[in-house]
Motif scaffolding. Sequence first.
Motif, PDB file in Angstrom:
ATOM      1  N   PRO A 194      -7.807  11.381  11.436  1.00  0.00           N
ATOM      2  CA  PRO A 194      -8.567  10.150  11.665  1.00  0.00           C
ATOM      3  C   PRO A 194     -10.022  10.294  11.228  1.00  0.00           C
ATOM      4  O   PRO A 194     -10.673  11.294  11.534  1.00  0.00           O
ATOM      5  N   THR A 195     -10.523   9.298  10.513  1.00  0.00           N
ATOM      6  CA  THR A 195     -11.927   9.268  10.088  1.00  0.00           C
ATOM      7  C   THR A 195     -12.429   7.831  10.157  1.00  0.00           C
ATOM      8  O   THR A 195     -11.641   6.880  10.180  1.00  0.00           O
ATOM      9  N   VAL A 196     -13.735   7.694  10.173  1.00  0.00           N
ATOM     10  CA  VAL A 196     -14.368   6.371  10.123  1.00  0.00           C
ATOM     11  C   VAL A 196     -15.415   6.380   9.020  1.00  0.00           C
ATOM     12  O   VAL A 196     -16.011   7.415   8.721  1.00  0.00           O
ATOM     13  N   SER A 197     -15.615   5.240   8.405  1.00  0.00           N
ATOM     14  CA  SER A 197     -16.616   5.141   7.341  1.00  0.00           C
ATOM     15  C   SER A 197     -17.803   4.282   7.746  1.00  0.00           C
ATOM     16  O   SER A 197     -18.735   4.091   6.964  1.00  0.00           O
ATOM     17  N   GLY A 198     -17.778   3.784   8.969  1.00  0.00           N
ATOM     18  CA  GLY A 198     -18.907   2.996   9.443  1.00  0.00           C
ATOM     19  C   GLY A 198     -18.604   2.379  10.788  1.00  0.00           C
ATOM     20  O   GLY A 198     -17.583   2.675  11.405  1.00  0.00           O
ATOM     21  N   ALA A 199     -19.499   1.512  11.227  1.00  0.00           N
ATOM     22  CA  ALA A 199     -19.313   0.877  12.531  1.00  0.00           C
ATOM     23  C   ALA A 199     -20.053  -0.449  12.574  1.00  0.00           C
ATOM     24  O   ALA A 199     -21.075  -0.644  11.901  1.00  0.00           O
ATOM     25  N   PHE A 200     -19.509  -1.354  13.365  1.00  0.00           N
ATOM     26  CA  PHE A 200     -20.184  -2.612  13.682  1.00  0.00           C
ATOM     27  C   PHE A 200     -20.903  -2.418  15.011  1.00  0.00           C
ATOM     28  O   PHE A 200     -20.327  -1.874  15.962  1.00  0.00           O
ATOM     29  N   LEU A 201     -22.148  -2.868  15.071  1.00  0.00           N
ATOM     30  CA  LEU A 201     -22.966  -2.651  16.257  1.00  0.00           C
ATOM     31  C   LEU A 201     -23.434  -3.980  16.832  1.00  0.00           C
ATOM     32  O   LEU A 201     -23.846  -4.887  16.095  1.00  0.00           O
ATOM     33  N   ALA A 202     -23.364  -4.079  18.158  1.00  0.00           N
ATOM     34  CA  ALA A 202     -24.033  -5.162  18.880  1.00  0.00           C
ATOM     35  C   ALA A 202     -25.356  -4.599  19.370  1.00  0.00           C
ATOM     36  O   ALA A 202     -25.397  -3.530  19.989  1.00  0.00           O
ATOM     37  N   VAL A 203     -26.450  -5.296  19.059  1.00  0.00           N
ATOM     38  CA  VAL A 203     -27.787  -4.731  19.245  1.00  0.00           C
ATOM     39  C   VAL A 203     -28.646  -5.651  20.095  1.00  0.00           C
ATOM     40  O   VAL A 203     -28.586  -6.884  19.968  1.00  0.00           O
ATOM     41  N   ASP A 204     -29.436  -5.034  20.946  1.00  0.00           N
ATOM     42  CA  ASP A 204     -30.460  -5.751  21.695  1.00  0.00           C
ATOM     43  C   ASP A 204     -31.562  -6.161  20.717  1.00  0.00           C
ATOM     44  O   ASP A 204     -32.174  -5.313  20.062  1.00  0.00           O
ATOM     45  N   ARG A 205     -31.796  -7.458  20.583  1.00  0.00           N
ATOM     46  CA  ARG A 205     -32.763  -7.929  19.593  1.00  0.00           C
ATOM     47  C   ARG A 205     -34.160  -7.371  19.812  1.00  0.00           C
ATOM     48  O   ARG A 205     -34.922  -7.171  18.865  1.00  0.00           O
ATOM     49  N   GLY A 206     -34.486  -7.120  21.062  1.00  0.00           N
ATOM     50  CA  GLY A 206     -35.817  -6.583  21.343  1.00  0.00           C
ATOM     51  C   GLY A 206     -36.039  -5.189  20.771  1.00  0.00           C
ATOM     52  O   GLY A 206     -37.194  -4.775  20.579  1.00  0.00           O
ATOM     53  N   ARG A 207     -34.947  -4.477  20.491  1.00  0.00           N
ATOM     54  CA  ARG A 207     -35.071  -3.117  19.961  1.00  0.00           C
ATOM     55  C   ARG A 207     -34.464  -3.003  18.561  1.00  0.00           C
ATOM     56  O   ARG A 207     -34.202  -1.898  18.080  1.00  0.00           O
ATOM     57  N   ALA A 208     -34.233  -4.124  17.921  1.00  0.00           N
ATOM     58  CA  ALA A 208     -33.611  -4.115  16.597  1.00  0.00           C
ATOM     59  C   ALA A 208     -34.472  -3.396  15.571  1.00  0.00           C
ATOM     60  O   ALA A 208     -33.964  -2.640  14.734  1.00  0.00           O
ATOM     61  N   ALA A 209     -35.792  -3.600  15.627  1.00  0.00           N
ATOM     62  CA  ALA A 209     -36.679  -2.950  14.659  1.00  0.00           C
ATOM     63  C   ALA A 209     -36.648  -1.434  14.828  1.00  0.00           C
ATOM     64  O   ALA A 209     -36.642  -0.675  13.845  1.00  0.00           O
ATOM     65  N   GLU A 210     -36.631  -0.976  16.069  1.00  0.00           N
ATOM     66  CA  GLU A 210     -36.565   0.467  16.324  1.00  0.00           C
ATOM     67  C   GLU A 210     -35.249   1.042  15.808  1.00  0.00           C
ATOM     68  O   GLU A 210     -35.219   2.136  15.214  1.00  0.00           O
ATOM     69  N   LEU A 211     -34.151   0.323  16.031  1.00  0.00           N
ATOM     70  CA  LEU A 211     -32.857   0.781  15.544  1.00  0.00           C
ATOM     71  C   LEU A 211     -32.839   0.837  14.020  1.00  0.00           C
ATOM     72  O   LEU A 211     -32.351   1.821  13.432  1.00  0.00           O
ATOM     73  N   ASP A 212     -33.364  -0.183  13.370  1.00  0.00           N
ATOM     74  CA  ASP A 212     -33.377  -0.207  11.905  1.00  0.00           C
ATOM     75  C   ASP A 212     -34.151   0.995  11.355  1.00  0.00           C
ATOM     76  O   ASP A 212     -33.752   1.593  10.346  1.00  0.00           O
ATOM     77  N   ALA A 213     -35.241   1.346  12.011  1.00  0.00           N
ATOM     78  CA  ALA A 213     -36.022   2.494  11.565  1.00  0.00           C
ATOM     79  C   ALA A 213     -35.222   3.787  11.695  1.00  0.00           C
ATOM     80  O   ALA A 213     -35.250   4.649  10.805  1.00  0.00           O
ATOM     81  N   ARG A 214     -34.497   3.945  12.801  1.00  0.00           N
ATOM     82  CA  ARG A 214     -33.680   5.138  13.002  1.00  0.00           C
ATOM     83  C   ARG A 214     -32.562   5.211  11.963  1.00  0.00           C
ATOM     84  O   ARG A 214     -32.259   6.276  11.419  1.00  0.00           O
ATOM     85  N   LEU A 215     -31.926   4.086  11.694  1.00  0.00           N
ATOM     86  CA  LEU A 215     -30.854   4.068  10.704  1.00  0.00           C
ATOM     87  C   LEU A 215     -31.381   4.363   9.311  1.00  0.00           C
ATOM     88  O   LEU A 215     -30.732   5.072   8.522  1.00  0.00           O
TER      89      LEU A 215
END
Length: 374
Positions: A194-215
């Motif tokens: 079993p392997t995965v090539s990605g994921a769909f994420l539900a994100v808190d909009r207030g922290r979306a910018a921080e998440l984008d930076a980490r990604l």
Amino acid sequence: MRMGEARLVLRHLERRPVASGLTVLGIALAVAVLVLGMFVGDAVRHLADFQFTAVQRFDRSVTLVEPASPEVRREFARLPGVAAVEPFRVVPATLRHGRRERRQELMALEPGGELLRILDARGRGHDVRRDGLVVSTRLAELLGARPGDAVEVEVLEGRRRRVRMPITGTVDDMVGTSAWLHAAALPELLGEGPTVSGAFLAVDRGRAAELDARLADSPHVAGFVSRELQLATFRETVARTLLRMRTVNTLFAVAIACGVVATTARQSVIERSRDLASLRVLGFTRREVAAILLGEQAILTLAAVPLGLLMGRGFVTVTTWGYDTELFRVPAVVHPRTYALAALTVLAAALVSAAAVRRLLDRLDLVAVLKARD
């Protein structure tokens, strides 16, 4: 309008069934073209809401550089602002059925997913199956296959295995062509774990910018897309093109509506000038003469509007057949406000034309018409 005037109006319409029918048809066509011109906005809004609200419910779609272990799900869950994670696996493949073949990505999903749902155009949900492929109706048509048919699947990754898999269901979706299968069925198809090539994420909009930076800083992430960006791109391409066409069609339809109503009324004045003059000699006032003439136009217009709305719906249905492409399918959706706007536009054109005809009657020396030779 008094009873006597109403009788004169109805009697004249009865004596000219062909001319009255053609007038009704012309005004109805104007209404139908208005509906056709304005429905594009309804269809685009419906398509955008369906795809980016009902189907794609994730906030970020993340793709990895290399397929990873399903344990990567925990790493995604620890990222800032992530509320839910649904991994996926995408592999390129060639699907063959008979003499037809199609290069198509296979998307392996976990059953019961909520961030990317498999919905048909009526909003009915479908789920992945372990015993075969679920494909979009458009893809099945391109392959010439139906549910129950077996297709040859050549995976263009890893060992490039070839297997035959049945089509267990089709989904009449509205965007692109897709093929889905159960996440547990893919390892057997690939001949690996079993392997995965990605994921769909539900994100808190207030922290979306921080998440984008980490990604963006992660060496394991090949890229990510936000749903908002996809919606903006859609509006910049598909929606803009279709809405530009809507503007042109609407202006064209308004011109037809005004032209048909105004020309019909003016022609009626010219053709019936002697009759109208005779009424004046018999003691009818200008207001009463105008009421007779404009009453006829009002009856014809009111009779044409419902017919035009029905014709417009038919035009919309036929037109959407031409937008059934691999990229997207335009739904035959017409909101009630579009019907109302089309009807009101024609009625407004009729009122403007009535005012113009009334001025024409006021300036026309109807008594002098009787002295003119035919």
